[in-house]
Design a protein around this motif. Sequence first.
Motif, short mmCIF file in Angstrom:
data_model
loop_
_atom_site.label_atom_id
_atom_site.label_comp_id
_atom_site.label_asym_id
_atom_site.label_seq_id
_atom_site.Cartn_x
_atom_site.Cartn_y
_atom_site.Cartn_z
N LYS B 455 -72.69 -90.42 -52.08
CA LYS B 455 -73.77 -89.71 -52.78
C LYS B 455 -73.19 -88.82 -53.89
O LYS B 455 -73.81 -88.65 -54.94
N VAL B 456 -72.01 -88.24 -53.62
CA VAL B 456 -71.37 -87.41 -54.63
C VAL B 456 -71.11 -88.26 -55.88
O VAL B 456 -71.35 -87.83 -57.00
N VAL B 461 -74.38 -90.29 -62.15
CA VAL B 461 -75.35 -91.00 -62.99
C VAL B 461 -76.78 -90.54 -62.71
O VAL B 461 -77.69 -90.78 -63.49
N LYS B 462 -76.94 -89.91 -61.54
CA LYS B 462 -78.30 -89.52 -61.13
C LYS B 462 -78.29 -88.06 -60.69
O LYS B 462 -78.27 -87.76 -59.48
N ALA B 464 -80.36 -85.84 -60.40
CA ALA B 464 -81.48 -85.34 -59.58
C ALA B 464 -81.14 -85.36 -58.10
O ALA B 464 -81.79 -84.69 -57.29
N LEU B 465 -80.13 -86.13 -57.74
CA LEU B 465 -79.74 -86.21 -56.33
C LEU B 465 -79.27 -84.87 -55.76
O LEU B 465 -79.19 -84.70 -54.55
N VAL B 466 -79.01 -83.92 -56.66
CA VAL B 466 -78.58 -82.60 -56.19
C VAL B 466 -79.61 -82.00 -55.22
O VAL B 466 -79.27 -81.31 -54.27
N ALA B 467 -80.86 -82.34 -55.45
CA ALA B 467 -81.93 -81.83 -54.56
C ALA B 467 -81.70 -82.30 -53.12
O ALA B 467 -81.98 -81.58 -52.16
N TRP B 468 -81.21 -83.52 -53.00
CA TRP B 468 -80.95 -84.05 -51.66
C TRP B 468 -79.87 -83.22 -50.97
O TRP B 468 -79.99 -82.87 -49.80
N PHE B 469 -78.84 -82.83 -51.76
CA PHE B 469 -77.77 -82.01 -51.19
C PHE B 469 -78.29 -80.63 -50.78
O PHE B 469 -77.95 -80.11 -49.73
N VAL B 470 -79.15 -80.06 -51.62
CA VAL B 470 -79.73 -78.75 -51.27
C VAL B 470 -80.46 -78.87 -49.94
O VAL B 470 -80.30 -78.04 -49.04
N GLY B 471 -81.21 -79.95 -49.82
CA GLY B 471 -81.95 -80.19 -48.58
C GLY B 471 -81.03 -80.25 -47.37
O GLY B 471 -81.30 -79.64 -46.34
N LEU B 496 -72.34 -80.14 -62.53
CA LEU B 496 -73.61 -80.22 -63.26
C LEU B 496 -73.94 -78.85 -63.82
O LEU B 496 -73.46 -77.83 -63.33
N SER B 497 -74.82 -78.83 -64.81
CA SER B 497 -75.22 -77.51 -65.30
C SER B 497 -76.33 -76.98 -64.40
O SER B 497 -77.26 -77.71 -64.04
N SER B 498 -76.19 -75.72 -64.01
CA SER B 498 -77.20 -75.13 -63.11
C SER B 498 -78.46 -74.78 -63.90
O SER B 498 -78.40 -74.47 -65.08
#
Lengths: 95, 500
Positions: B455-456, B461-462, B464-471, B496-498
């Motif tokens: 996932k990392v 390339v994606k 938006a997957l950061v949301a999955w990590f937050v979850g 990524l840029s915060s």
Amino acid sequence: MSVDQNTVRHIARLARIAVRDDELEALANELNGILSWVEQLGEVDTDGVEPMTGAVEMVMKWREDKVTTGNLQKEVTANAPGGDDGFFVVPKVVE
Amino acid sequence: MTMNVIMRDREPRAEDLIKGETGDWEIILGLEVHAQVTSNAKLFSGASTEFGAEPNTQVSLVDAALPGMLPVINAYCVEQAVRTGLGLQAKINLRSVFDRKNYFYPDLPQGYQISQFKHPIVGEGEVIIDLAGGRSESVGIERLHLEQDAGKSLHDQHPAMSYVDLNRSGVALMEIVSRPDMRSSDEARAYVTKLRTILRYLGTCDGNMDEGSLRADVNVSVRRVGEPLGTRCEIKNVNSIRFIGQAIEYEARRQIELIEEGGKVVQQTRLFDPKTGETRSMRSKEEAHDYRYFPDPDLLPLEFTQEFVDHIKATLPELPDDKKARLIADYGLSPYDATVLVGESARADFFEAVAKGRDAKLASNWVTGEFFGALNREGHSIEESPVTAKQLGELIDLISDDTISGRIAKQVFESMYKTGRDPAKIVEEEGLRQVTDLSAIEAVIDEVLAANPDKVEQTKVKPALVAWFVGQVMKSTSGKANPQVVNKILAAKLGLSSDD
């Protein structure tokens, strides 16, 4: 001011007094007699006199907000022609 | 009462008009509200006013109209009427007169109701109504007078007989007559709501519509825009705010249809049937409403001094409009939130206790949001709330000092509402304290990243997957990690840029 027979019939109806048609004329005459007698008061000059509901100079008495009576169900309903379970009972009054 | 046709000039609002077959129609509404005076004893007798007693046990010999009995006025009822008049910004008449309104009905033992006709105790006043979108309108009050209530007839006890209970007979009512200043069912509902609020603030009527303490007669007429007033019908004794709205909607459409089909509205008294949502003509109590009013010879005029009025004025509470203005000025609330809060003085008091020394916006969000939501859900009044203002304030403190997140706070609140426990205790015992310790959060994040190398890789390339990590991080910390902190660290670690 005078009343006709229709007015007498109307007033009798409002007062729930049964008056037969053959009594109307006599009653109208009687009422007109009373009215014209009372109308004599119109001859008195009342200019500048405040209307009043009583002839005595006094103020109305007030009562405290206290419950001073109650539980008189038997006494209150004693004279009623009909009663049941503490209620007055009367011929049905709605359609 | 017959209403004078004195009304405010108002431009009709397009959204209030009703579309008919032949054009737009305007509704004209005036209300007569009967409000039971809060008192221990009746208006002219020493019998109790308490609700729900055995039939005919709260009937004095005066109320039963036994011959020779004389009425004596209850001083407190006079005071309550004056207090209400002051609350309606109305003129108080230092001299008023009681009249007899004559009609026959089994629940009226005297054969007349003692009321006030030509000289009421209170004259012209005004009620400001609060409407959707922060709009407000002024509704003129024509008068308020004192009168006796009638008894109660039960028609469903026997096929051929009516049962009469005189317990209510002689209880003091204030009839509050508005000008025909309302133009929609929303405005009529807002008027009764506001009037009820004012009466409850003043303590002059409990406003309990279920028990009949507040009932409205609604006068409805319709006209084409710009035309003179139409003939009105009076819908009697509507006993809920919702029914008032329904009755008006039905009645206005009935009148419009009637006129458009070439018919004529006949002035009459109608009844609203909540089961069908319709109004129907009622057999008139007395033909042509010939009540033959005349001054009651048993009662002298009601007179009091300006000093008596001033003394009552000095004891008036802060009224809803003033309270609303103050909440907006002192706490920076929106007019909407302020209106919601002042609807009941207990609500406003609760809010002020919570907001004192705290972030007012946060306090208002919690009081009008979670707290009122829970009360509504559970059908609790504010007095029955298991959560006190002090406890809700403490919960807000825990959010403000970052002990818990807003999300966890909702969970803590539910637990407070269920158990009545203090928020700090719940947070401690259930280990809900927010993790703000950066190293602790970082450790969890590292763990999650290490466990999901694929996932990392994909985040490159994606993003938006950061949301999955937050979850995932929130999940492994049971929601206790501060989400902003988690976002920031994750973004840094993933390159990524915060968003912050």
